[in-house]
Enzyme design. Structure first.
Site, PDB file in Angstrom:
ATOM      1  CG  ASP A  24      -1.830   1.196   1.263  1.00 38.49           C
ATOM      2  OD1 ASP A  24      -2.754   1.239   0.433  1.00 38.49           O
ATOM      3  OD2 ASP A  24      -1.621   2.091   2.109  1.00 38.49           O
ATOM      4  CE1 TYR A  29       0.117   7.849   3.051  1.00 34.72           C
ATOM      5  CE2 TYR A  29       0.701   5.644   2.352  1.00 34.72           C
ATOM      6  CZ  TYR A  29      -0.222   6.532   2.852  1.00 34.72           C
ATOM      7  OH  TYR A  29      -1.490   6.082   3.166  1.00 34.72           O
ATOM      8  CE  LYS A  58      -3.838   4.939   0.390  1.00 37.56           C
ATOM      9  NZ  LYS A  58      -2.488   4.323   0.373  1.00 37.56           N
ATOM     10  CG  HIS A  91      -4.838   9.808  -0.190  1.00 39.23           C
ATOM     11  ND1 HIS A  91      -3.466   9.901  -0.136  1.00 39.23           N
ATOM     12  CD2 HIS A  91      -5.198   9.251   0.994  1.00 39.23           C
ATOM     13  CE1 HIS A  91      -3.028   9.432   1.025  1.00 39.23           C
ATOM     14  NE2 HIS A  91      -4.053   9.041   1.723  1.00 39.23           N
ATOM     15  CB  SER A 141      -8.703   6.666   0.534  1.00 36.97           C
ATOM     16  OG  SER A 141      -8.071   6.665   1.798  1.00 36.97           O
ATOM     17  CB  SER A 191      -4.182   3.830  11.384  1.00 32.70           C
ATOM     18  OG  SER A 191      -3.426   4.776  10.687  1.00 32.70           O
ATOM     19  CG  LEU A 193      -1.234  -2.292  14.328  1.00 35.01           C
ATOM     20  CD1 LEU A 193       0.254  -2.585  14.427  1.00 35.01           C
ATOM     21  CD2 LEU A 193      -2.055  -3.519  14.677  1.00 35.01           C
ATOM     22  CE  LYS A 243       4.115   3.784  10.518  1.00 36.08           C
ATOM     23  NZ  LYS A 243       4.249   5.201  10.908  1.00 36.08           N
ATOM     24  CB  SER A 244       6.053  -2.690  10.822  1.00 39.04           C
ATOM     25  OG  SER A 244       7.200  -2.944  11.617  1.00 39.04           O
ATOM     26  CB  VAL A 245      10.509   0.310   8.863  1.00 39.66           C
ATOM     27  CG1 VAL A 245       9.692   1.166   7.901  1.00 39.66           C
ATOM     28  CG2 VAL A 245      10.738   1.040  10.179  1.00 39.66           C
ATOM     29  NE  ARG A 249       7.785  -3.614  17.092  1.00 38.94           N
ATOM     30  CZ  ARG A 249       7.975  -2.413  17.618  1.00 38.94           C
ATOM     31  NH1 ARG A 249       7.792  -1.328  16.857  1.00 38.94           N
ATOM     32  NH2 ARG A 249       8.341  -2.270  18.869  1.00 38.94           N
TER      33      ARG A 249
END
Length: 291
Positions: A24, A29, A58, A91, A141, A191, A193, A243-245, A249
């Site tokens: 995504d 971003y 988007k 978006h 969105s 989002s 989380l 989302k995670s980098v 995780r």
């Protein structure tokens, strides 16, 4: 959502190695070039083929005019190093002016300069992209039920494939979910989380990842809090894009596919609804509450 610059390429490669196939993105971003580098690396080393992936981006708000929609798409395609998108979303339902090459114009008061282009005009431009083979499907969105109805009322040539909105146990969006299901619109939760790390968070804001009820469900099921929250969405037929980098995780989130919550656990999560909405900012200026 936007991730820390410099870490996105590695995160994309880690995710594709772990088994993720949905990526995504969004022009605003500011990391689509890094995403594209990660995708290209994994295609080139044989991990995936382009047709294995489902890539979403988007349309940014300064490209809402009918004649600008394709320009906005191609900016994302160029950054992502792709020939087409699997899904392209409008978006936001509001537009921002484009002044020269300035995509983020502000007035003398420092506030964004909004444009009166209606989102139905933008939608017509997005439909043309499908006809040209530049995107396979299109969606919305951050739209409300009345706004979605306006798009549905058009003589649509292409169906609304997807609605991406913020959904968590603190913001269940029940009415919106029910409406989308009645119209065969797939819903994706961003989002999922709770976005407790956002810049505008207040000390008094509830933090979903620290909610004792979710913590108890995690302990009961032998899973992490994030896995419980992701699984909650999946069992309601809602896709989600956490989302995670962080490699560990990313892997942990993917393993949410490997267990199920009981009906009671899902009901307990849903009962946490507070209709909690964090504010939406454009270029650092608060405009209205998130949808």
């Amino acid at each position: 959502m936007q991730s820390e610059p410099g870490k996105v390429t590695t995160a994309v490669k880690t995710a594709l190695d772990a088994g993720y196939r949905h990526i995504d993105c969004a022009y605003c971003y500011f990391n689509e070039a890094e995403v594209g580098t990660g995708i290209s690396a994994k295609i080139n080393d044989g991990t995936v083929k382009r047709e294995d992936l489902f890539v979403t981006s988007k349309l940014f708000q300064s490209y809402h005019k009918l004649e600008d929609v394709e320009i906005g798409l191609k900016k994302s395609l160029d950054l992502l190093k792709l020939d087409y998108l699997d899904l392209f979303l409008l978006h936001w339902p509001l537009a921002v002016k484009m002044i020269g090459d300035d995509e983020y114009p502000r007035g003398a008061d420092g506030k964004p300069l909004f444009d009166d282009t209606h989102f139905t005009e933008s939608w017509k431009g997005m439909e043309k992209l499908v006809g040209k083979g530049l995107v396979k499907s299109i969606g919305l969105s951050n739209f409300t039920v009345p706004q979605i109805k306006e798009v549905l009322a058009l003589p649509n040539k292409v169906p609304i494939a997807n609605l991406q909105i913020k959904i968590t146990p603190y913001l269940t969006q029940a009415e919106l979910l029910d409406f989308c299901k009645s119209k065969n619109i797939i819903v994706t939760a961003y989002s999922p989380l709770g976005s407790g790390d956002r810049d505008d968070a207040k000390p008094s804001d509830p933090v979903l990842m620290e909610d004792p009820n979710v913590g108890e469900l995690a302990k009961k099921n032998g899973k992490s809090v994030a896995q419980i929250l992701i699984r909650y969405h999946l069992q309601q037929g809602v896709a989600c894009v956490p989302k995670s980098v962080t490699p560990s995780r990313i892997q942990e989130n993917f393993e949410s596919l490997n267990f199920k919550l009981s009906d009671g656990d899902v009901a307990r999560s849903k009962a946490l609804d507070k209709n909690f909405r964090s504010p939406y900012y454009i270029f650092g200026t608060r405009q209205f509450n998130r949808l």
